[in-house]
Design a protein around this motif. Sequence first.
Motif, PDB file in Angstrom:
ATOM      1  N   LEU A 121       0.819  -1.215   0.239  1.00 41.25           N
ATOM      2  CA  LEU A 121       0.109  -0.183   0.073  1.00 41.25           C
ATOM      3  C   LEU A 121       0.925   1.252  -0.143  1.00 41.25           C
ATOM      4  CD1 LEU A 121      -2.335  -1.511   2.679  1.00 41.25           C
ATOM      5  CD2 LEU A 121      -2.992  -1.366   0.285  1.00 41.25           C
ATOM      6  N   LEU A 165      -5.736   5.193   3.418  1.00 42.46           N
ATOM      7  CA  LEU A 165      -4.889   3.754   3.263  1.00 42.46           C
ATOM      8  C   LEU A 165      -5.827   2.544   3.444  1.00 42.46           C
ATOM      9  CD1 LEU A 165      -2.013   2.723   3.371  1.00 42.46           C
ATOM     10  CD2 LEU A 165      -2.580   1.968   5.752  1.00 42.46           C
ATOM     11  N   ALA A 167      -6.494  -0.379   0.643  1.00 43.68           N
ATOM     12  CA  ALA A 167      -6.572  -1.544   1.083  1.00 43.68           C
ATOM     13  C   ALA A 167      -8.148  -2.409   0.762  1.00 43.68           C
ATOM     14  CB  ALA A 167      -6.335  -1.842   2.552  1.00 43.68           C
TER      15      ALA A 167
END
Length: 135
Positions: A29, A57, A61
């Motif tokens: 990531l 984030l 994901a």
Amino acid sequence: MERINPPHLAPPTGFSHAVRAASGTMVFLAGQTALDGSGRIVGRGIVEQFERALTNLLDVAAASGAGPSDLAKLTVFAVDIADYRCHAHDIGRVWKRLVGSEYPAMAVIGASRLWDEDALIELEGIAVVHQRDDQ
């Protein structure tokens, strides 16, 4: 995934010493700051920016098939470590609300400046996505 925290080491607070990933697909990531959809940094303080960067984030994901519990490694880059430490309790509350009480292996690294000039914090990570039975 298995969180590994040997009893002879100092007890971790807000991170795990190691995470052993079972078989699965690793997803790397890229660093996320507190950018909104139009490319502007939002949030004036480190807690607000941490929440937005973590949300970004987690969105990346999720788009990769990973959930919050699939995070194996997280690196936090902060332009002011003292400010991060001062607000660690509030940052921890954001983490628990968005991710839960499991922590990946983590590191916080001081950075003199981030790519986005107004960014106070950047998060990057590694997730391990497991094949789901329904796939």
